[in-house]
Design a protein around this motif. Structure first.
Motif, PDB file in Angstrom:
ATOM      1  N   MET B 229     165.345  75.208   6.237  1.00  0.00           N
ATOM      2  CA  MET B 229     164.258  74.259   6.494  1.00  0.00           C
ATOM      3  C   MET B 229     163.493  74.701   7.738  1.00  0.00           C
ATOM      4  O   MET B 229     163.996  75.499   8.533  1.00  0.00           O
ATOM      5  CB  MET B 229     164.796  72.837   6.761  1.00  0.00           C
ATOM      6  N   ALA B 230     162.317  74.143   7.876  1.00  0.00           N
ATOM      7  CA  ALA B 230     161.554  74.336   9.119  1.00  0.00           C
ATOM      8  C   ALA B 230     161.672  73.065   9.955  1.00  0.00           C
ATOM      9  O   ALA B 230     161.746  71.962   9.414  1.00  0.00           O
ATOM     10  CB  ALA B 230     160.085  74.614   8.816  1.00  0.00           C
ATOM     11  N   ASP B 231     161.705  73.243  11.252  1.00  0.00           N
ATOM     12  CA  ASP B 231     161.720  72.105  12.163  1.00  0.00           C
ATOM     13  C   ASP B 231     160.432  71.303  11.981  1.00  0.00           C
ATOM     14  O   ASP B 231     159.400  71.851  11.590  1.00  0.00           O
ATOM     15  CB  ASP B 231     161.811  72.631  13.603  1.00  0.00           C
ATOM     16  N   PHE B 232     160.494  69.994  12.280  1.00  0.00           N
ATOM     17  CA  PHE B 232     159.246  69.222  12.258  1.00  0.00           C
ATOM     18  C   PHE B 232     158.252  69.793  13.259  1.00  0.00           C
ATOM     19  O   PHE B 232     157.057  69.904  12.988  1.00  0.00           O
ATOM     20  CB  PHE B 232     159.507  67.742  12.566  1.00  0.00           C
ATOM     21  N   VAL B 233     158.757  70.159  14.435  1.00  0.00           N
ATOM     22  CA  VAL B 233     157.872  70.686  15.476  1.00  0.00           C
ATOM     23  C   VAL B 233     157.637  72.169  15.222  1.00  0.00           C
ATOM     24  O   VAL B 233     158.335  73.029  15.753  1.00  0.00           O
ATOM     25  CB  VAL B 233     158.468  70.459  16.877  1.00  0.00           C
ATOM     26  N   THR B 234     156.682  72.441  14.379  1.00  0.00           N
ATOM     27  CA  THR B 234     156.367  73.803  13.986  1.00  0.00           C
ATOM     28  C   THR B 234     154.870  74.002  14.136  1.00  0.00           C
ATOM     29  O   THR B 234     154.094  73.467  13.357  1.00  0.00           O
ATOM     30  CB  THR B 234     156.812  74.039  12.519  1.00  0.00           C
ATOM     31  N   PRO B 235     154.455  74.757  15.145  1.00  0.00           N
ATOM     32  CA  PRO B 235     153.013  74.875  15.365  1.00  0.00           C
ATOM     33  C   PRO B 235     152.288  75.729  14.333  1.00  0.00           C
ATOM     34  O   PRO B 235     151.101  75.516  14.091  1.00  0.00           O
ATOM     35  CB  PRO B 235     152.920  75.521  16.755  1.00  0.00           C
ATOM     36  N   HIS B 236     153.005  76.664  13.692  1.00  0.00           N
ATOM     37  CA  HIS B 236     152.314  77.672  12.880  1.00  0.00           C
ATOM     38  C   HIS B 236     153.271  78.182  11.817  1.00  0.00           C
ATOM     39  O   HIS B 236     154.299  78.767  12.142  1.00  0.00           O
ATOM     40  CB  HIS B 236     151.870  78.818  13.799  1.00  0.00           C
ATOM     41  N   LEU B 237     152.915  77.945  10.573  1.00  0.00           N
ATOM     42  CA  LEU B 237     153.804  78.304   9.469  1.00  0.00           C
ATOM     43  C   LEU B 237     153.039  79.194   8.502  1.00  0.00           C
ATOM     44  O   LEU B 237     151.910  78.882   8.124  1.00  0.00           O
ATOM     45  CB  LEU B 237     154.227  77.016   8.754  1.00  0.00           C
ATOM     46  N   ALA B 238     153.658  80.300   8.073  1.00  0.00           N
ATOM     47  CA  ALA B 238     153.078  81.129   7.010  1.00  0.00           C
ATOM     48  C   ALA B 238     153.457  80.479   5.688  1.00  0.00           C
ATOM     49  O   ALA B 238     154.643  80.211   5.434  1.00  0.00           O
ATOM     50  CB  ALA B 238     153.626  82.546   7.101  1.00  0.00           C
ATOM     51  N   ARG B 239     152.454  80.205   4.851  1.00  0.00           N
ATOM     52  CA  ARG B 239     152.712  79.439   3.631  1.00  0.00           C
ATOM     53  C   ARG B 239     151.956  80.038   2.443  1.00  0.00           C
ATOM     54  O   ARG B 239     151.199  80.983   2.566  1.00  0.00           O
ATOM     55  CB  ARG B 239     152.278  77.970   3.819  1.00  0.00           C
ATOM     56  N   GLY B 240     152.215  79.458   1.267  1.00  0.00           N
ATOM     57  CA  GLY B 240     151.522  79.872   0.043  1.00  0.00           C
ATOM     58  C   GLY B 240     152.314  80.933  -0.712  1.00  0.00           C
ATOM     59  O   GLY B 240     153.440  81.297  -0.337  1.00  0.00           O
ATOM     60  N   ARG B 241     151.710  81.407  -1.779  1.00  0.00           N
ATOM     61  CA  ARG B 241     152.357  82.375  -2.669  1.00  0.00           C
ATOM     62  C   ARG B 241     152.905  83.565  -1.876  1.00  0.00           C
ATOM     63  O   ARG B 241     152.236  84.105  -1.010  1.00  0.00           O
ATOM     64  CB  ARG B 241     151.322  82.837  -3.703  1.00  0.00           C
ATOM     65  N   GLY B 242     154.157  83.926  -2.160  1.00  0.00           N
ATOM     66  CA  GLY B 242     154.771  85.053  -1.454  1.00  0.00           C
ATOM     67  C   GLY B 242     155.529  84.624  -0.211  1.00  0.00           C
ATOM     68  O   GLY B 242     156.227  85.416   0.408  1.00  0.00           O
ATOM     69  N   ARG B 243     155.378  83.349   0.143  1.00  0.00           N
ATOM     70  CA  ARG B 243     156.145  82.806   1.277  1.00  0.00           C
ATOM     71  C   ARG B 243     157.145  81.780   0.740  1.00  0.00           C
ATOM     72  O   ARG B 243     156.983  81.254  -0.359  1.00  0.00           O
ATOM     73  CB  ARG B 243     155.225  82.137   2.288  1.00  0.00           C
ATOM     74  N   LEU B 244     158.141  81.492   1.538  1.00  0.00           N
ATOM     75  CA  LEU B 244     159.199  80.560   1.150  1.00  0.00           C
ATOM     76  C   LEU B 244     158.645  79.138   1.016  1.00  0.00           C
ATOM     77  O   LEU B 244     157.774  78.739   1.779  1.00  0.00           O
ATOM     78  CB  LEU B 244     160.269  80.612   2.237  1.00  0.00           C
ATOM     79  N   GLN B 245     159.159  78.402   0.062  1.00  0.00           N
ATOM     80  CA  GLN B 245     158.708  77.013  -0.107  1.00  0.00           C
ATOM     81  C   GLN B 245     159.471  76.108   0.865  1.00  0.00           C
ATOM     82  O   GLN B 245     160.271  75.257   0.469  1.00  0.00           O
ATOM     83  CB  GLN B 245     158.893  76.590  -1.567  1.00  0.00           C
ATOM     84  N   LEU B 246     159.200  76.323   2.115  1.00  0.00           N
ATOM     85  CA  LEU B 246     159.897  75.576   3.171  1.00  0.00           C
ATOM     86  C   LEU B 246     159.401  74.141   3.226  1.00  0.00           C
ATOM     87  O   LEU B 246     158.217  73.877   3.076  1.00  0.00           O
ATOM     88  CB  LEU B 246     159.616  76.220   4.537  1.00  0.00           C
ATOM     89  N   GLU B 247     160.310  73.230   3.463  1.00  0.00           N
ATOM     90  CA  GLU B 247     159.902  71.876   3.851  1.00  0.00           C
ATOM     91  C   GLU B 247     160.261  71.686   5.321  1.00  0.00           C
ATOM     92  O   GLU B 247     161.193  72.305   5.834  1.00  0.00           O
ATOM     93  CB  GLU B 247     160.586  70.818   2.989  1.00  0.00           C
ATOM     94  N   ARG B 248     159.500  70.817   6.002  1.00  0.00           N
ATOM     95  CA  ARG B 248     159.826  70.512   7.396  1.00  0.00           C
ATOM     96  C   ARG B 248     160.779  69.328   7.453  1.00  0.00           C
ATOM     97  O   ARG B 248     160.783  68.475   6.564  1.00  0.00           O
ATOM     98  CB  ARG B 248     158.548  70.138   8.166  1.00  0.00           C
ATOM     99  N   VAL B 249     161.570  69.253   8.500  1.00  0.00           N
ATOM    100  CA  VAL B 249     162.342  68.031   8.777  1.00  0.00           C
ATOM    101  C   VAL B 249     161.334  66.892   8.858  1.00  0.00           C
ATOM    102  O   VAL B 249     160.328  67.018   9.540  1.00  0.00           O
ATOM    103  CB  VAL B 249     163.120  68.169  10.109  1.00  0.00           C
ATOM    104  N   PRO B 250     161.545  65.777   8.156  1.00  0.00           N
ATOM    105  CA  PRO B 250     160.532  64.699   8.164  1.00  0.00           C
ATOM    106  C   PRO B 250     160.321  64.109   9.566  1.00  0.00           C
ATOM    107  O   PRO B 250     161.193  64.163  10.429  1.00  0.00           O
ATOM    108  CB  PRO B 250     161.126  63.642   7.224  1.00  0.00           C
TER     109      PRO B 250
END
Lengths: 513, 513
Positions: B229-250
C-alpha cells in the motif's frame, strides 16, 4: 462542561463577542460550544490573513479585542502577515489557535508544527493550555493581555483534547493593568524645551493622534510656536472638520529628511524616533538630523492625553480653537488623479466615515485634499506587510456595527493579497465601498527599482508589472458576490461612489488610473 | 561585483534556473542582478503562498530546486503555509528572503520581524548572510541543503546591504551529501519477516512510490504473499498503466484502522508509522493495532530502490510483471459524481499528464477509477495546510517546461486560499486545466462536525458553509485572465476537458457538484 464551553463562556464574560474564524478539525469542539452559546458573532474569512486583518480593523474601531479562530500552526502561519501589521498598529487581538491533542503531538501527524514558535514571532503574550480545568483562566489571562493598553497580540493555543475534556471552569474577567504612569520629569523637560528658542516639533503617533490629544497638542503648539506632525507609522488618525490638519512624516526618505530637517528638538508623544522604512546605500538610517535632540514625553504604552494635558498646564497654554480647514472640496472631473480622487472622497463622504487606506504610492498626497471633509477616521497600514487594507476595512465595518460607511482606498497589487475579504463583505452585508486603484503594476517597486539606478529590463518588469494579463476587478468582485463597476473618469467614479453611499451593501469601483 | 550579482551567478552555476518571486524594496538589488544575468526564469506570484507552493510543485516534477524570492519576515510569513506543505512533501526549496540592512535592523523599522525565527519553523537549513563576500558561498551551501535527498527547505536571509555592497564572490556548486547507506541488518530483518507466516504489509511513501520502487515492491509481494500500500501522506505517486494499482491508507480513521488491522507486520519503506491525521476522543492515535510489529526498511532520507532491490535479491524474488489494470474507463454521463469525474479524467487525460489533487473529501475514491489511465503522475497535499493544489499545479507545469498537461482537481474551499495562482497560469501560458469542485461548503468539516455528535446550528453553519454568497468561479478565473466555463453534467465537463486538452493555455471548469 468541557474545556471548549468554558472557553466560550469566559470570552463572553470578558467582553469578547466577535469571533473572526477559519476553523478546522481540531477546532470542532470550540465550534460546537459556540453553537450552544448565545452572543458570539462569528464571521468567516476564506483565508487566515483575512481573519487576522479583520480582527485588527475591528479593534481599531470597536476599541476592544475580537478573537480569531485559527487551525493549527499552518493556519496561524497563514495569518501572521496581518498579525505583524496588527502588532505594529498596537491593536489588541486574541488568537485562539486549535492544535493537535497533547498526546497526539509527539506522533508528528502532518499538520503538526511549532505553533508556539510561530505565535511568538508576532505576539506579546503566548500560552499553550494544557488541561481543560485551566482553559477558562488561560482565556481570561489572554483577554487581559490583548486589552493591555494600547493593545497587544495575545495567542492562546488550545490542543483539541483540552477542548473536549470535561472539567472546564468559567473564569471571571481580569482587568488589564493601568498604563505606566506619565513621567513628571519628562513633562518638565518637554516644557523647558518648548519654552526655549529652538525649532520644536511635537511628533504624535499611536493613541496620540486621536481628537483629544490633537486638541491638546494644538494648544501647546499655539502657545509655544512649536509645530505638530503625525508619524508616518500611524494606524488610526482622527481627521476632517474639527480635527487638526495634521500631515504625516513622508514615506519617501528624502522628503522625510527635508520635512524633519529644520527641527532642533523633537518631542515624541507615543511616537518612536523616526527612521527610514528601509535603508538605502549612502543614505542615513534616521530621518532626523544627527544634531537633533529627541525627548520622549510618552512611550506608546502610556496615556498621551494625561501627559499632554499636564504639559499644556505646565505651560499655561490657553485653549485654542482648531483652525478651520476651509471650504469642503468639490467633486473632481476628468481623468483620474490622486488629487481628484481625494477631493471627490472629501466631497462625498458621509459624516463619521472610516477610510481604510492601502493606496500605497497613489495616496501619498490624499491628506492635503481631505482636511475639510466631515469628521472621519483614517486607517493606515502600520506594519508594511501589504494586504491589510481590504480585511481592515471589513473588520472596521463590523467594529462599527454596520453603522458607519467604510471607504477602502486600495492599490491593486496589495488588493490581490487579500481579495477574499470581498466575499466576507458580501456575506455580512457590510456598508463598504472599495475603490481599487488599478494601475496594473507594483508602482512603488518601480520607483524603488529606479532608485537602484537602472531602467527595468524584461526580467525585472516580469516581477514588477501586473498588466499581463490585466486583472478585471469587476469580475473578481462579482465572483465573490460583490456588485462592482469600472470608472475611467472622476465623474463616473463620483456617480458610483454617491450611489454606493446610499446602499447598505458592499460595492467595488475599479478606478483605472 | 556586488553581493546580489554573486548570489545570482552562484545560483545559476549551482543549477538553479527558476525563481518564483514576489519581491519588495529590500530585494531590488537582487532584481537588478537578475536583470543583468541570462538564464534565470523569473515567475511572479501575487501572494507569497502562491510563490512557495509553486516552488514545491516545481521540485516534485523537475526534480531539482527552484528558488523563491520573498520580502522580509512578513513576506516569508505569508508563504509559510505552503513551505510547511513542501517540508512534509520533502520537496527541495531554496528561499531567498531579503531583509533590513544589517545596520538598519536595530532601529526596528515597521517591516522588521524575527525573520530567522519564522524561517526555522519550516526549514531544515537557515542562514543569515552577513557580508557581501560571503553571500556566494552561503548561496552554494543553501542550494546544497535544498538538494539534500530527498529534498529540504533551505532559507537564506539576505540583508539589503549584503546585496548591494561590493566584494561579492561567485562560489562553486557544492554536491549534496549521499543519502545515508541502506542498513544491511534492516534488509535481513525484513526478509525474515516476509519469509514468516504473518500477514505482512509493505507500506510505501515518499520516494518509494515511484515506478522503480513499485516494480521491486511488487516482485517482493508476489514472491512472499505480502500486500503493498501507499501511505496516505504521499506527495507524488507514479500511476496509470504500467504502474502498480496502489491504494493509499484511507484518511478517515475508522477506514484506515480497518485497512491496516489485518496486518501482523508492517515494513516501512520511506514511510513513517501510520498515525491519525488528528486525534479524536476515545479513538486510538495510531492506525495500526497495538500488537502490530513495525519494521523500518528505509527512512525517508534513504534510497528505497537500493533497499528494495537488495531485499528482492535476498528473497530470490523472480521478476513479476505489473498486473494489467483492465480497460480504460469511458467518459461518464449525467449528474457529476466522484466516480464519474474520476472515470472521465481517466478516459481523457493525455499520456504523462500531471494531476494536482486537492479535491479533499470529494476525491477520496478517485484512485479506484483511474488505475487504467495512461501513465501519469499524481500529486497530493502532504502537509494538510489547505491551499497548495493550485500553486502546486502551476509550479508543476513550469517544472515540466509546459510540455505536460496538468489537471488540477480542486475543492472550492481550498481553492479560495490561493486563487491568485490562476493569474500566474495565464501570465506564463501554462497548459493547466483546473476543475473546481464547487459544493459551496467546507464539506470535510461538516463531516468532522457531525463526528462531534451534533447537528450544525446557525453559528456553526456560518463557519462551515460557503454558499452565501455563492462563489462564481467562472468570473473569478476570467478576472485573472483565465478562460473558464461552468459544467453541471459530466457530458459538459467532458466536452470542456477535451477542448482544454487541445489548448496550450490554462482553462478552468467550474463543476457544480
Amino acid at each position: 462542561m468541557n474545556g471548549a464551553k468554558s472557553l466560550v463562556e469566559t470570552l463572553l464574560q470578558s467582553g469578547v463577542d466577535t469571533c473572526f474564524a477559519n476553523p478546522g478539525t481540531s477546532e470542532m469542539h470550540f465550534v460546537a460550544a459556540l453553537d450552544q452559546s448565545d452572543g458570539m458573532h462569528c464571521v468567516l474569512g476564506l483565508q487566515e490573513n483575512i481573519v487576522t486583518g479583520m480582527a485588527d480593523g475591528y479593534y481599531r474601531i470597536a476599541g476592544k479585542p475580537a478573537c480569531t479562530l485559527l487551525h493549527c500552526g499552518p493556519g496561524l502561519a497563514n495569518g501572521l502577515g496581518n498579525l505583524h501589521n496588527a502588532r505594529r498598529a498596537r491593536s489588541g487581538v486574541l488568537n485562539i489557535v486549535g492544535d493537535q491533542a497533547t498526546y497526539h503531538r509527539p506522533l508528528d501527524a502532518p499538520l503538526t508544527a511549532d505553533t508556539d514558535a510561530m505565535a511568538r514571532t508576532v505576539s506579546q503574550w503566548v500560552r499553550t493550555s494544557t488541561r481543560a480545568a485551566d482553559l477558562g483562566q488561560d482565556a481570561a489571562a489572554a483577554v487581559q493581555a490583548a486589552r493591555t493598553f494600547p493593545g497587544q497580540i495575545s495567542t492562546l493555543i488550545v490542543p483539541s483534547d483540552v477542548s473536549w475534556d470535561e472539567g472546564g471552569v468559567v473564569a471571571a474577567p481580569l482587568a488589564p493593568p493601568a498604563p505606566p504612569a506619565v513621567d513628571g520629569s519628562a513633562i518638565d523637560k518637554a516644557a523647558r524645551v518648548l519654552r526655549g528658542h529652538g525649532n520644536v516639533l511635537i511628533l504624535l503617533a499611536g493613541q496620540a493622534v486621536m481628537s483629544e490629544s490633537q486638541a491638546l497638542a494644538w494648544r501647546i503648539a499655539r502657545a509655544t510656536g512649536a509645530s505638530v506632525m503625525a508619524d508616518f507609522v500611524t494606524p488610526h488618525l482622527a481627521r476632517g472638520r474639527g480635527r487638526l490638519q495634521l500631515e504625516r512624516v513622508p514615506y519617501v526618505m528624502d522628503a522625510a529628511i527635508e520635512a524633519l530637517g529644520g527641527f532642533d528638538q523633537i518631542i515624541l508623544v507615543n511616537a518612536k524616533p523616526p527612521v527610514g522604512f528601509f535603508a538605502y546605500p549612502g543614505k542615513p538610517s534616521t530621518l532626523y538630523q544627527p544634531q537633533t535632540q529627541l525627548h520622549v514625553l510618552t512611550r506608546p504604552e502610556q496615556d498621551p492625553v494625561q501627559a499632554l494635558r499636564a504639559l499644556a498646564e505646565a505651560l499655561n497654554a490657553p485653549h485654542a480653537p482648531i483652525p478651520d480647514p476651509g471650504p469642503r472640496p468639490q467633486v473632481a472631473s476628468g481623468r483620474p488623479t490622486p488629487e481628484g480622487l481625494a477631493q471627490t472622497v472629501a466631497a462625498l463622504m458621509p459624516e463619521h466615515a472610516i477610510v481604510s487606506d492601502e493606496s500605497i504610492s497613489y495616496g501619498r498626497g490624499f491628506y492635503r485634499y481631505t482636511h475639510a471633509a466631515p469628521p472621519h477616521d483614517w486607517l493606515h497600514l502600520a506594519g508594511g506587510a501589504i494586504g491589510d487594507g481590504l480585511p481592515v476595512a471589513t473588520g472596521a465595518a463590523i467594529g462599527a456595527r454596520r453603522q458607519r460607511r467604510v471607504i477602502s482606498l486600495q492599490a491593486d497589487g496589495s488588493a490581490m493579497y487579500s481579495l477574499q475579504s470581498l466575499w466576507t463583505q458580501a456575506r455580512e452585508r457590510l456598508p463598504v465601498t472599495t475603490i481599487i486603484l488599478n494601475n496594473s503594476k507594483y508602482n512603488i517597486l518601480l520607483g524603488e527599482y529606479r532608485d537602484v539606478g537602472a531602467i527595468p529590463g524584461r526580467t525585472a518588469m516580469n516581477m514588477l508589472d501586473l498588466g499581463d494579463p490585466a486583472l478585471c476587478w469587476v469580475r473578481l468582485a462579482q465572483g465573490m458576490g460583490v456588485e462592482a463597476a469600472r470608472a475611467t473618469t472622476m465623474e463616473e467614479c463620483a456617480d458610483l461612489m454617491a450611489r454606493s453611499f446610499e446602499s447598505t451593501h458592499p460595492f467595488l469601483i475599479e478606478l483605472m488610473v
